[in-house]
Each structure stands twice: as C-alpha cells, then as structure tokens.
Design a protein around this motif. Sequence first.
Motif, mmCIF file in Angstrom:
data_model
loop_
_atom_site.group_PDB
_atom_site.id
_atom_site.type_symbol
_atom_site.label_atom_id
_atom_site.label_comp_id
_atom_site.label_asym_id
_atom_site.label_seq_id
_atom_site.Cartn_x
_atom_site.Cartn_y
_atom_site.Cartn_z
ATOM 1 N N SER A 150 -19.468 -4.940 -27.305
ATOM 2 C CA SER A 150 -18.554 -6.075 -27.401
ATOM 3 C C SER A 150 -19.279 -7.374 -27.710
ATOM 4 C CB SER A 150 -17.765 -6.305 -26.121
ATOM 5 O OG SER A 150 -17.976 -5.298 -25.212
ATOM 6 N N ARG A 151 -20.509 -7.492 -27.235
ATOM 7 C CA ARG A 151 -21.197 -8.773 -27.458
ATOM 8 C C ARG A 151 -21.440 -9.017 -28.932
ATOM 9 N NH1 ARG A 151 -24.045 -7.724 -22.837
ATOM 10 N NH2 ARG A 151 -25.809 -6.862 -23.968
ATOM 11 N N VAL A 152 -21.627 -7.941 -29.688
ATOM 12 C CA VAL A 152 -21.924 -8.121 -31.110
ATOM 13 C C VAL A 152 -20.677 -8.603 -31.831
ATOM 14 C CG1 VAL A 152 -22.683 -6.997 -33.201
ATOM 15 C CG2 VAL A 152 -23.601 -6.281 -31.018
ATOM 16 N N GLY A 153 -20.749 -9.807 -32.368
ATOM 17 C CA GLY A 153 -19.686 -10.291 -33.228
ATOM 18 C C GLY A 153 -18.343 -10.427 -32.552
ATOM 19 N N LEU A 185 -4.902 -6.983 -36.565
ATOM 20 C CA LEU A 185 -4.694 -6.560 -35.177
ATOM 21 C C LEU A 185 -5.592 -5.386 -34.827
ATOM 22 C CD1 LEU A 185 -0.842 -6.796 -34.588
ATOM 23 C CD2 LEU A 185 -2.625 -7.901 -33.235
ATOM 24 N N ARG A 186 -5.722 -4.460 -35.784
ATOM 25 C CA ARG A 186 -6.582 -3.289 -35.549
ATOM 26 C C ARG A 186 -8.026 -3.738 -35.320
ATOM 27 N NH1 ARG A 186 -7.842 -0.615 -40.845
ATOM 28 N NH2 ARG A 186 -9.251 -2.395 -40.810
ATOM 29 N N ASP A 187 -8.499 -4.675 -36.158
ATOM 30 C CA ASP A 187 -9.887 -5.139 -36.018
ATOM 31 C C ASP A 187 -10.095 -5.869 -34.692
ATOM 32 O OD1 ASP A 187 -10.309 -4.017 -38.452
ATOM 33 O OD2 ASP A 187 -10.338 -5.898 -39.577
ATOM 34 N N LEU A 188 -9.085 -6.654 -34.275
ATOM 35 C CA LEU A 188 -9.192 -7.335 -32.979
ATOM 36 C C LEU A 188 -9.208 -6.324 -31.846
ATOM 37 C CD1 LEU A 188 -6.717 -10.325 -33.420
ATOM 38 C CD2 LEU A 188 -9.186 -10.488 -33.079
ATOM 39 N N ALA A 189 -8.347 -5.302 -31.949
ATOM 40 C CA ALA A 189 -8.245 -4.304 -30.880
ATOM 41 C C ALA A 189 -9.515 -3.464 -30.785
ATOM 42 C CB ALA A 189 -7.034 -3.399 -31.124
ATOM 43 N N ALA A 190 -10.275 -3.391 -31.883
ATOM 44 C CA ALA A 190 -11.512 -2.601 -31.877
ATOM 45 C C ALA A 190 -12.530 -3.211 -30.909
ATOM 46 C CB ALA A 190 -12.108 -2.531 -33.287
ATOM 47 N N GLY A 242 -13.110 13.439 -45.664
ATOM 48 C CA GLY A 242 -13.481 14.355 -44.581
ATOM 49 C C GLY A 242 -13.989 13.655 -43.338
ATOM 50 N N VAL A 243 -14.180 12.309 -43.431
ATOM 51 C CA VAL A 243 -14.550 11.554 -42.233
ATOM 52 C C VAL A 243 -13.268 11.224 -41.480
ATOM 53 C CG1 VAL A 243 -15.408 9.331 -41.385
ATOM 54 C CG2 VAL A 243 -16.694 10.582 -43.109
ATOM 55 N N ILE A 244 -13.203 11.604 -40.200
ATOM 56 C CA ILE A 244 -11.991 11.376 -39.412
ATOM 57 C C ILE A 244 -12.114 10.081 -38.611
ATOM 58 C CG2 ILE A 244 -10.506 12.291 -37.581
ATOM 59 C CD1 ILE A 244 -11.499 15.090 -38.431
ATOM 60 N N SER A 245 -13.256 9.889 -37.962
ATOM 61 C CA SER A 245 -13.408 8.685 -37.142
ATOM 62 C C SER A 245 -14.868 8.393 -36.890
ATOM 63 C CB SER A 245 -12.721 8.893 -35.789
ATOM 64 O OG SER A 245 -13.462 9.819 -35.017
ATOM 65 N N PHE A 246 -15.136 7.172 -36.421
ATOM 66 C CA PHE A 246 -16.507 6.871 -35.978
ATOM 67 C C PHE A 246 -16.469 5.803 -34.910
ATOM 68 C CE2 PHE A 246 -15.639 5.369 -40.292
ATOM 69 C CZ PHE A 246 -15.397 4.019 -40.042
ATOM 70 N N THR A 247 -17.476 5.829 -34.043
ATOM 71 C CA THR A 247 -17.626 4.831 -32.984
ATOM 72 C C THR A 247 -19.050 4.318 -33.057
ATOM 73 O OG1 THR A 247 -16.196 6.173 -31.592
ATOM 74 C CG2 THR A 247 -17.440 4.461 -30.500
ATOM 75 N N PHE A 248 -19.203 2.998 -33.023
ATOM 76 C CA PHE A 248 -20.554 2.429 -33.052
ATOM 77 C C PHE A 248 -21.046 2.131 -31.649
ATOM 78 C CE2 PHE A 248 -18.952 1.448 -37.286
ATOM 79 C CZ PHE A 248 -20.027 1.873 -38.054
ATOM 80 N N GLN A 249 -22.308 2.434 -31.393
ATOM 81 C CA GLN A 249 -22.976 2.016 -30.154
ATOM 82 C C GLN A 249 -24.132 1.127 -30.586
ATOM 83 O OE1 GLN A 249 -23.901 5.826 -28.440
ATOM 84 N NE2 GLN A 249 -21.768 6.232 -27.884
ATOM 85 N N MET A 250 -23.783 -0.152 -30.787
ATOM 86 C CA MET A 250 -24.727 -1.074 -31.414
ATOM 87 C C MET A 250 -26.023 -1.233 -30.618
ATOM 88 S SD MET A 250 -23.219 -1.995 -34.200
ATOM 89 C CE MET A 250 -24.081 -3.481 -34.738
ATOM 90 N N LEU A 300 -6.275 0.021 -28.064
ATOM 91 C CA LEU A 300 -5.706 -0.655 -26.888
ATOM 92 C C LEU A 300 -5.598 0.300 -25.708
ATOM 93 C CD1 LEU A 300 -2.877 -2.727 -28.625
ATOM 94 C CD2 LEU A 300 -5.115 -3.551 -27.850
ATOM 95 N N ALA A 301 -5.301 1.566 -26.000
ATOM 96 C CA ALA A 301 -5.117 2.560 -24.936
ATOM 97 C C ALA A 301 -6.447 2.976 -24.308
ATOM 98 C CB ALA A 301 -4.387 3.790 -25.480
ATOM 99 N N GLU A 302 -7.565 2.619 -24.949
ATOM 100 C CA GLU A 302 -8.863 2.943 -24.345
ATOM 101 C C GLU A 302 -9.052 2.160 -23.055
ATOM 102 O OE1 GLU A 302 -12.363 2.771 -26.760
ATOM 103 O OE2 GLU A 302 -11.435 3.939 -28.360
ATOM 104 N N CYS A 303 -8.400 1.017 -22.952
ATOM 105 C CA CYS A 303 -8.484 0.204 -21.742
ATOM 106 C C CYS A 303 -7.444 0.726 -20.747
ATOM 107 C CB CYS A 303 -8.224 -1.256 -22.112
ATOM 108 S SG CYS A 303 -7.995 -2.312 -20.697
ATOM 109 N N ARG A 304 -7.922 1.372 -19.684
ATOM 110 C CA ARG A 304 -7.011 2.006 -18.716
ATOM 111 C C ARG A 304 -5.954 1.047 -18.192
ATOM 112 N NH1 ARG A 304 -8.500 6.932 -17.077
ATOM 113 N NH2 ARG A 304 -10.601 7.566 -17.661
ATOM 114 N N ALA A 305 -6.366 -0.205 -17.978
ATOM 115 C CA ALA A 305 -5.440 -1.185 -17.397
ATOM 116 C C ALA A 305 -4.234 -1.448 -18.308
ATOM 117 C CB ALA A 305 -6.183 -2.487 -17.131
#
Length: 281
Positions: free
Chosen positions: A255-258, A20-25, A169-177, A65-70
Amino acid sequence: EKMNSTMSEEPDALSVVNQLRDLAADPLNRRAIVQDQGCLPGLILFLDHPNPPVVHSALLALRYLAECRANREKMKSELGMMLSLQNVIQKTTTPGETKLLASEVYDILQSSNMSDTDSVNEMNYRRRKAQFFLGSTNKRAKTVVLHIDGLDDSSRRNLCEEALLKIKGVISFTFQMAVQRCVVRIRSDLKAEALATAIASTKVMKAQQVVKSESGEEMLVPFQDTPVEVEQNTDLPEYLPEDESPTKEQDKAVSRVGSHPEGAASWLSTAANFLSRSFYW
C-alpha cells in the motif's frame, strides 16, 4: 442521433469504473470506498451495464473491496448486490472469465458471516454450481510466482501490468512490491516462459521464477533466454485479483507504494457525482 449520444457516454462509464477499480486495488482506500454513499450502489448498477468490459471492471473493483473483511457485511447487505452478482453468473451472454470472477465475489460475500466450516462447505457448493454454469470455459489454472528485478516503483508496476495483460491466458496477478514479486494465475496451457518474455519486453525488468525445493526452501530459477511467441490478448483482459497477500506486512508495503489516500478521497466525490448524474436522474 441516439447512437452518437450512447457512444459519447460509453467511455465515461468505463473510465469511471476503471478509476474505481484502480483505487480499490490499494488496500488503504478500501474502507473509504465502501463507506461512501454513491460508490457501492454505482458499482452494483455497473454490473447490469451492456458493455462487457464495464461489468468486468466493476467486478474487479468489488473483488478488491471484498478483500477487506470489515467491508463484507455492508457489501452483502447493499441493495441489489447479491442479486446482480447472480444475474451476471446466470446470464448466458456473460464471458466465462467474468462468470468466474462474479462467482468468486459472490462466494466471499455469501460466506462472510458463517463459521469457517460452514463457509468452506458453502464455498465448495458454490464453486461446483459456478463450474456447472461455466461449462467448458473454465479451463484449469496454475499459479506462477515471479521475482522481478527492477520492480521497484508504481510506474514499473504499471509497465509490468500492461505487459502481462497483453498475454492471452493470464487470469490475474498480485504484486508484492516489498519483495519484488508478482504472483500470476495463468491457464494451464500457457507456458510460464511467455510471462518472462513479456516482462523482458519492458526493457527495464527481468523475471525469474520462484520455486520451492523438496525441503520447502525457495529458489530462484532463471528462464531460458530464448524468447517465446506470445499470443496477444485482443479481447477483454481476463484478470482476477488473488486473495490477500499471505503476510500483512507485505500488504502494508504494497500500500505504501504509490498510495494517495487524500487524492482518493477527492476522486471518490467526483466518481459519486458522476454516478448520481448517470443513474439517479
């Protein structure tokens, strides 16, 4: 006898919540997951799970999921959502990184229907409250932006993710493919070079740091070639997703990637079946 049955159920819960986490990503799946009958109630129940990695993973899914305002209003009004998040934050046994993540999700949902000013005040109040709960576990974090040569498909992204998750020590990451970038949040006592070493260890990618000059222009700065000793992360991945990427265009490209919306839909029904079997009978 009982112990064996628990042990055989454990990986199930974790693998379902990780799926579910991977889908929500993927931004393309976020509306569908929240509209689904079983997934949101299931994620809320996972917040009470005795296994800490399950709770952490459920929170990551909710954070995406909460990143999507709607989605925010529906999430906030879902039975047990806000209460379960408060429980995670207040439970003395919750790991610090998990508390931080829970209070972040709580903040986003709590301020979903406020005006911007109210929302900022509320956020600051919640953050102070969260820091009170977190005490000394909340070490300061810093953001490092990496440009990664070779980051050009989802399998490379997975390699990169695995390498980063291994670093303590890594807390999070976001990819901008679309622009071959990765925005990483790390504890302030971790050297950025450690990230470069980890990415170089994939043998197929190499990282440079993106820094802003005084005039505000971005420059790429290569890391030194000397490898840094990296402390391996043996416990739970301390990993929080960041806010939505600064530009919507990049978001679309990400989103288009994969992305497989049709695969996601069929997977969702499997997840919902699992959740109803586990919790509702």
